[in-house]
Each structure stands twice: as structure tokens, then as C-alpha cells.
Design a protein around this motif. Sequence first.
Motif, PDB file in Angstrom:
ATOM      1  N   SER A  71       0.801  -1.226   0.000  1.00 41.98           N
ATOM      2  CA  SER A  71       0.000   0.000   0.000  1.00 41.98           C
ATOM      3  C   SER A  71       0.834   1.276   0.000  1.00 41.98           C
ATOM      4  O   SER A  71       0.662   2.145  -0.847  1.00 41.98           O
ATOM      5  CB  SER A  71      -0.931   0.008   1.208  1.00 41.98           C
ATOM      6  OG  SER A  71      -1.620   1.231   1.295  1.00 41.98           O
ATOM      7  N   THR A  72       1.730   1.419   0.962  1.00 41.13           N
ATOM      8  CA  THR A  72       2.496   2.661   1.074  1.00 41.13           C
ATOM      9  C   THR A  72       3.378   2.861  -0.140  1.00 41.13           C
ATOM     10  O   THR A  72       3.409   3.951  -0.737  1.00 41.13           O
ATOM     11  CB  THR A  72       3.349   2.641   2.350  1.00 41.13           C
ATOM     12  OG1 THR A  72       2.482   2.474   3.486  1.00 41.13           O
ATOM     13  CG2 THR A  72       4.114   3.949   2.498  1.00 41.13           C
ATOM     14  N   ASP A  73       4.106   1.826  -0.524  1.00 48.29           N
ATOM     15  CA  ASP A  73       4.984   1.926  -1.690  1.00 48.29           C
ATOM     16  C   ASP A  73       4.178   2.214  -2.950  1.00 48.29           C
ATOM     17  O   ASP A  73       4.559   3.058  -3.767  1.00 48.29           O
ATOM     18  CB  ASP A  73       5.771   0.626  -1.874  1.00 48.29           C
ATOM     19  CG  ASP A  73       6.812   0.413  -0.791  1.00 48.29           C
ATOM     20  OD1 ASP A  73       7.145   1.391  -0.104  1.00 48.29           O
ATOM     21  OD2 ASP A  73       7.281  -0.716  -0.641  1.00 48.29           O
ATOM     22  N   SER A  75       1.191   3.643  -3.333  1.00 43.86           N
ATOM     23  CA  SER A  75       0.611   4.985  -3.377  1.00 43.86           C
ATOM     24  C   SER A  75       1.653   6.029  -3.764  1.00 43.86           C
ATOM     25  O   SER A  75       1.389   6.914  -4.586  1.00 43.86           O
ATOM     26  CB  SER A  75      -0.004   5.326  -2.021  1.00 43.86           C
ATOM     27  OG  SER A  75      -1.090   4.475  -1.739  1.00 43.86           O
ATOM     28  N   ALA A  76       2.832   5.937  -3.182  1.00 50.97           N
ATOM     29  CA  ALA A  76       3.894   6.883  -3.528  1.00 50.97           C
ATOM     30  C   ALA A  76       4.289   6.752  -4.995  1.00 50.97           C
ATOM     31  O   ALA A  76       4.492   7.752  -5.701  1.00 50.97           O
ATOM     32  CB  ALA A  76       5.105   6.658  -2.624  1.00 50.97           C
ATOM     33  N   GLN A  94      -5.489   1.386  -0.989  1.00 50.48           N
ATOM     34  CA  GLN A  94      -6.188   1.181   0.273  1.00 50.48           C
ATOM     35  C   GLN A  94      -7.160   2.321   0.525  1.00 50.48           C
ATOM     36  O   GLN A  94      -6.945   3.452   0.115  1.00 50.48           O
ATOM     37  CB  GLN A  94      -5.200   1.050   1.436  1.00 50.48           C
ATOM     38  CG  GLN A  94      -4.584  -0.311   1.525  1.00 50.48           C
ATOM     39  CD  GLN A  94      -3.968  -0.609   2.884  1.00 50.48           C
ATOM     40  OE1 GLN A  94      -3.137  -1.498   2.971  1.00 50.48           O
ATOM     41  NE2 GLN A  94      -4.349   0.087   3.934  1.00 50.48           N
ATOM     42  N   THR A  97      -5.917   5.659   1.922  1.00 49.90           N
ATOM     43  CA  THR A  97      -5.090   6.502   1.057  1.00 49.90           C
ATOM     44  C   THR A  97      -5.831   6.971  -0.186  1.00 49.90           C
ATOM     45  O   THR A  97      -5.287   7.765  -0.963  1.00 49.90           O
ATOM     46  CB  THR A  97      -3.801   5.768   0.624  1.00 49.90           C
ATOM     47  OG1 THR A  97      -4.148   4.570  -0.075  1.00 49.90           O
ATOM     48  CG2 THR A  97      -2.937   5.425   1.824  1.00 49.90           C
ATOM     49  N   ASN A 387      -0.943  10.339   5.657  1.00 47.74           N
ATOM     50  CA  ASN A 387       0.463  10.036   5.366  1.00 47.74           C
ATOM     51  C   ASN A 387       1.397  10.661   6.397  1.00 47.74           C
ATOM     52  O   ASN A 387       2.380  10.058   6.820  1.00 47.74           O
ATOM     53  CB  ASN A 387       0.832  10.482   3.951  1.00 47.74           C
ATOM     54  CG  ASN A 387       0.644  11.965   3.718  1.00 47.74           C
ATOM     55  OD1 ASN A 387      -0.214  12.606   4.345  1.00 47.74           O
ATOM     56  ND2 ASN A 387       1.404  12.536   2.807  1.00 47.74           N
ATOM     57  N   SER A 390       0.992   8.650   9.666  1.00 53.02           N
ATOM     58  CA  SER A 390       1.682   7.369   9.598  1.00 53.02           C
ATOM     59  C   SER A 390       3.180   7.533   9.760  1.00 53.02           C
ATOM     60  O   SER A 390       3.826   6.792  10.511  1.00 53.02           O
ATOM     61  CB  SER A 390       1.362   6.689   8.260  1.00 53.02           C
ATOM     62  OG  SER A 390       2.028   5.458   8.153  1.00 53.02           O
ATOM     63  N   SER A 391       3.751   8.513   9.066  1.00 54.18           N
ATOM     64  CA  SER A 391       5.190   8.746   9.160  1.00 54.18           C
ATOM     65  C   SER A 391       5.592   9.164  10.564  1.00 54.18           C
ATOM     66  O   SER A 391       6.592   8.671  11.120  1.00 54.18           O
ATOM     67  CB  SER A 391       5.601   9.815   8.146  1.00 54.18           C
ATOM     68  OG  SER A 391       6.983  10.086   8.231  1.00 54.18           O
ATOM     69  N   GLN A 394       5.383   6.145  12.951  1.00 50.25           N
ATOM     70  CA  GLN A 394       6.503   5.222  12.770  1.00 50.25           C
ATOM     71  C   GLN A 394       7.774   5.779  13.398  1.00 50.25           C
ATOM     72  O   GLN A 394       8.502   5.053  14.093  1.00 50.25           O
ATOM     73  CB  GLN A 394       6.716   4.955  11.284  1.00 50.25           C
ATOM     74  CG  GLN A 394       5.586   4.172  10.642  1.00 50.25           C
ATOM     75  CD  GLN A 394       5.754   4.039   9.148  1.00 50.25           C
ATOM     76  OE1 GLN A 394       6.867   4.030   8.640  1.00 50.25           O
ATOM     77  NE2 GLN A 394       4.649   3.944   8.420  1.00 50.25           N
TER      78      GLN A 394
END
Length: 432
Positions: A71-73, A75-76, A94, A97, A387, A390-391, A394
Motif C-alpha cells: 500500500s504505502t509503496d 501509493s507513492a 487502500q 489513502t 500520510n 503514519s510517518s 513510525q
Amino acid sequence: MRVRTIAALAAGTLALALGACSSEGAGADGAADGPITLDYWAWGTAQDGMVEAWNAAHPDVQVRKTDAGGSTDSSAKLLTATRAGNAPDVAVVQYDTLPAMIVGGVALDVYEHVDDAQAEFNPGVWSQVEFDGAVYGIPQDVGPQALVYNEARFAELGISVPTTWEEFRTTAEQVRAKDPESTLATFAPGEFGAFAAMAQQAGSQWWTVEGDTWNVNIDDETSREVAAYWEDLVDRGVVDAEPLLTPEWNAKLAAGKVLSWPSALWANGVINGVVPEQAGQWALAPFPQWEPGNSAVSFQGGSAVVVTTSSEHPEEAAEFATWINTSQEGSAAQISAGQYPASLSGQELTLQSDPPLQSPQQEDYWEVAQRIASDTVPEVSWGPNVNVASSAFQDAFNEAVTDGTSFTDALAATQEAVVADMEKSGFTVSEG
């Protein structure tokens, strides 16, 4: 509550650092006298089967799947590819996003191509892809929280499946005592979505909006209690704190040293992708409850298939997105891989299906899944800068694990970063 208008989403453009862009159809490389070829970015073990089923039934429109890396990869990459004019025709995104993909000019409004699809989904699921009358995707799967566990190892150690989080704590202690090299589960400091879902299950609402004002409540009392719960388990060494699905974690899973994964219905398929040799050992159970007797769970993940603004064949792309997510063939491929379909017909089909590959011994697998999916907390809104959240989460939780500092302080740092970003972007924000 959730964001309901594109105008509200567009207000977060600066916060998301996105820019609208469209291009001539990347992936539309079929010759004029041959089949159309659509490029499809996706991930997960169900995708190959769905694409193969489509290609077999639609010789004039062939689909080429690329593993987009999650998902994250994904979307970017979609944002970058859209700006460069070479995005695929269709892609998995997802739900949390999808607002960013709309603001970023990635997702195309396909209402005119999918007006009959809405009846295939319950209103709560369809609401994840519809904003202000526009439709930006076809729901593919839903991820109600669930517990997948190594049934064979549970039996070997003589432990029971925990039904509450208090029982989960006790079971984690029992596992360490009986086999010090094993752990009941892993706390993954980078898993923003997992923690958010646990907080939502406990009653938190991280973002709400009333009029023009956003309320951000990531650091509320309930979420702090969830953070303190996991901090206690990590500090006492009864669960490990480390990333999931790394070579190291996968090796522990293969050795039978990680006994469960509190996650969602999709996790069975992921486990099968990592340790297919353990088929027959893993089973599905309801998620532990914070309050005994309250079985409602939140959603951890779930995704839709969007048509991109870069596609030269939006009608065919929308037909593909609809077919793989509503046809019996598409649903069968999802189910066999352990993915829980978003469509009503797909969910009904699970009850006529064999258990997924990783759990062939659990004859009531899909009945358990249906009970889980039938009792979920009310719809939870995601904010305009997930986003950033989430960052920040983390960074803060990885630092807390590394330095041995407070998880509740990490939660407060996440809240501070989200609020600061929203205020910088011009949002009216309240807290608490």
C-alpha cells in the motif's frame, strides 16, 4: 464521520504535497488490430488468480499485472508515475489513502462506467469509494480485525486462544514461560494502521470534522491506554517489538516461534505467502475484546481498484475493476487465497467455499469470518494527512522501542505532528 466532498479533500493539497496530473495512456500499448493491454498495479496473493480469470474470459482486453510493493509503496509510486505521465491503467489503493489519490489527480471518477456496481456492496463499503456523487474505485476487499494463530503450536504448548486482551496478556506470559524462544505475537512499531484499528476498536475517533473544523484526537485517553497495554508487554519481554514480514521475522514464523498475528481477515493469505509449508497449522479466531462481551471490531486495511487518469482506456479499465471484484470467478480467486471479498455476492460465496489454502483443516473458517465481518464498529473517518500521521507514528514509536521510552509520549508526538501539519496547511483544528 468521514470526508464527504472533494472540496474538503482538496483543502489538504499542500499538506499532502500532491499535484494533479494526467497523461496519455500509459499501459495502453495494444496494437490497433490486436487486443487492448491494460497495466495493473497490485499486490497480494489473490491478484494473480483474479487477473488470470479475467484474461481467460476477455481475450480482447488483456491485463498485465505488476507487483507494486504494498500500500504505502504503491501509493507513492502512483503519485510519481502520474506526474510523469506513465501511471498504469488500474491500481489497487487502500481505503485510507484513496483521498490522497483523488487530490493527487491519480484516481479517475468512473461513475458513468460503473453505475450498476453499487448494488453489489453494502452502503458502508461503497461509501469508501464515493465522494460527493463521484465514484473513484470499486471495493475489492475488507479487512475486519481478526486473530490468525498457529493452531498446532497452541496445542503443543497447551494454551487456549485468548478471547479478551486481558487473556491475551496472560497467554503471552504463558508462551514465554513454556518456550522462552517463542512469543505469542509481535508489536510492530511501524504498523500505524494496526494500532489505529486497535484504538478504534476500543472506542477512539482520531479524526472528526464538523463544518470547517477538524478535531484531531490521536492522543486521547483510550488510545493512551492501548499504548500503555503494549508498552507493558514489550517492557516485560513477553512480546517482541520488531517490524513484520522482514527476513528475520519470516524466519521466526517459519521456525514456529511466532504463534499468532492480531491483524485482519486478509492475514491468512499473507501467512500462506510466507510459510505455505505450514498449511494446516494455522486457524482463524475472533479478535480479542477490550471489553468482555463487546465483539465489535474495526477495519485494518481493505482496498479498492481505481482507474487512473493516465489510462487511454477508462471504460475497459473500469469494466476490469468491476468484473474482478463482483464476478464469481474473481471472488473465487480471492477466497482461495484467503482474502475476504468486499462484494455481497463474494461474501455469500465464501460460505460455499473450501477453507483457504493455509487453513484447510478449519471447516468453519468462513462462518467465523462472516461472524467477524457482521459486527464492526461504526464507520471511522480518516483525516486529510494520514500520510503525515503514519510517518510521525513510525518515527516516534520506532524511537520509543529503540530508546526504551514511553509509548504514550510517542502517541503525543504523533498528535503534535499531525496538528502542526494541518494548521500549516490552513485547516481549522481543535484537539480533544
